[in-house]
Design a protein around this motif. Sequence first.
Motif, PDB file in Angstrom:
ATOM      1  N   GLY A  17      -6.059   6.690   6.887  1.00  0.00           N
ATOM      2  CA  GLY A  17      -6.816   6.185   8.021  1.00  0.00           C
ATOM      3  C   GLY A  17      -5.834   5.859   9.142  1.00  0.00           C
ATOM      4  O   GLY A  17      -5.036   6.701   9.553  1.00  0.00           O
ATOM      5  N   LYS A  18      -5.837   4.624   9.611  1.00  0.00           N
ATOM      6  CA  LYS A  18      -4.900   4.198  10.666  1.00  0.00           C
ATOM      7  C   LYS A  18      -3.603   3.635  10.092  1.00  0.00           C
ATOM      8  O   LYS A  18      -2.665   3.372  10.843  1.00  0.00           O
ATOM      9  CB  LYS A  18      -5.574   3.156  11.562  1.00  0.00           C
ATOM     10  N   TRP A  19      -3.551   3.439   8.790  1.00  0.00           N
ATOM     11  CA  TRP A  19      -2.362   2.861   8.175  1.00  0.00           C
ATOM     12  C   TRP A  19      -1.277   3.910   7.975  1.00  0.00           C
ATOM     13  O   TRP A  19      -1.533   4.957   7.364  1.00  0.00           O
ATOM     14  CB  TRP A  19      -2.718   2.275   6.817  1.00  0.00           C
ATOM     15  N   PRO A  20      -0.053   3.647   8.412  1.00  0.00           N
ATOM     16  CA  PRO A  20       1.073   4.486   7.995  1.00  0.00           C
ATOM     17  C   PRO A  20       1.560   4.018   6.626  1.00  0.00           C
ATOM     18  O   PRO A  20       2.007   2.880   6.462  1.00  0.00           O
ATOM     19  CB  PRO A  20       2.119   4.228   9.084  1.00  0.00           C
ATOM     20  N   ILE A  21       1.415   4.867   5.623  1.00  0.00           N
ATOM     21  CA  ILE A  21       1.833   4.501   4.275  1.00  0.00           C
ATOM     22  C   ILE A  21       2.845   5.536   3.785  1.00  0.00           C
ATOM     23  O   ILE A  21       3.218   6.451   4.515  1.00  0.00           O
ATOM     24  CB  ILE A  21       0.628   4.381   3.316  1.00  0.00           C
ATOM     25  N   LEU A  22       3.284   5.405   2.538  1.00  0.00           N
ATOM     26  CA  LEU A  22       4.342   6.266   2.034  1.00  0.00           C
ATOM     27  C   LEU A  22       3.893   7.116   0.855  1.00  0.00           C
ATOM     28  O   LEU A  22       3.217   6.626  -0.061  1.00  0.00           O
ATOM     29  CB  LEU A  22       5.554   5.442   1.592  1.00  0.00           C
ATOM     30  N   GLY A  23       4.276   8.390   0.890  1.00  0.00           N
ATOM     31  CA  GLY A  23       4.351   9.208  -0.303  1.00  0.00           C
ATOM     32  C   GLY A  23       5.817   9.247  -0.712  1.00  0.00           C
ATOM     33  O   GLY A  23       6.688   8.703  -0.018  1.00  0.00           O
ATOM     34  N   TYR A  36       4.746  13.223  -4.378  1.00  0.00           N
ATOM     35  CA  TYR A  36       3.524  12.525  -4.790  1.00  0.00           C
ATOM     36  C   TYR A  36       2.912  11.907  -3.534  1.00  0.00           C
ATOM     37  O   TYR A  36       3.495  11.001  -2.922  1.00  0.00           O
ATOM     38  CB  TYR A  36       3.871  11.449  -5.814  1.00  0.00           C
ATOM     39  N   LEU A  37       1.725  12.385  -3.145  1.00  0.00           N
ATOM     40  CA  LEU A  37       1.039  11.917  -1.938  1.00  0.00           C
ATOM     41  C   LEU A  37      -0.376  11.489  -2.293  1.00  0.00           C
ATOM     42  O   LEU A  37      -1.247  12.325  -2.539  1.00  0.00           O
ATOM     43  CB  LEU A  37       0.974  13.029  -0.885  1.00  0.00           C
TER      44      LEU A  37
END
Length: 280
Positions: free
Chosen positions: A163-169, A177-178
């Motif tokens: 969504g709007k969150w920048p997260i990590l794979g 892994y995503l």
Amino acid sequence: MTMSRWQGEVEVLLLGVGSSGGTPALGCRCTTCTSNDARNTRTRASAVIRAGGKTFLIDTGPDLRQQALREQLLHVDAVLYTHPHADHLNGIDDLRAFCWLQKAALPTFGNRLMLSHIEERFPYTLMKPSNFWDKPVLELHEVGCEPFDFAGVSIEPIEVLHGKWPILGWRIGDVAYLTDVSALPPTSLPKLANLTLLFLDCLREQEHPTHLSVEQAISLATQIGAKQTVMIHMTHELEYHALSQRLPAGMVVGYDGMTIATGLNHDDECTGPEAPTMQF
């Protein structure tokens, strides 16, 4: 910062491939939820990556204790967090068992968004240990999007949008892994070149504001071009056999307990209940 990628064997164990509600879903009598096939029983999404003699745990969902008992997971060298939603974080208390077994704090990696949630919601995990049995003891390490080294293993955070969150794979060697992906920033796509294995979010049939649908996952997997893509983080709307029959060559449906090992000097191997044959 430039760092060469890990060149040795990488083994991945899928602890869980379910979405936030898990499968069976409470009160549901659909084909997936009533299936006798173990591959349709999905605990919350989490994985173990082993490389260079080290064991990396991705996320701590609320099923972590059950998953660790099922897979006889007795040692973790570090935790790699993707994002702070409950189905990926709220099993954090079960890390205390690993701290007790190892009599040591656990190095824990995530971006600022991730670590701020741990600091605010679980501050007791950051206390200096008087012993290692009553609570987790974590050492937080903030990372951006640059590779870093842990005990001789190069690890690369991959920024994705939830969504709007920048997260990590996460990428180690030729494996990425995503989970919980709605889109990839343009800068992340080159970091996913030359993959042997890609584990990719695939929530449901319909589009979702913070996840990939089946068609979107297929499209992104095709764009990334890994030799093999394994679909993860699925709701009960996706039945194992029905989805398997729809996926293009080089794409398979993940399941709890699936283990895949990949290395430079041998063919990739997959194990688990009635493990499918994987051809590259």
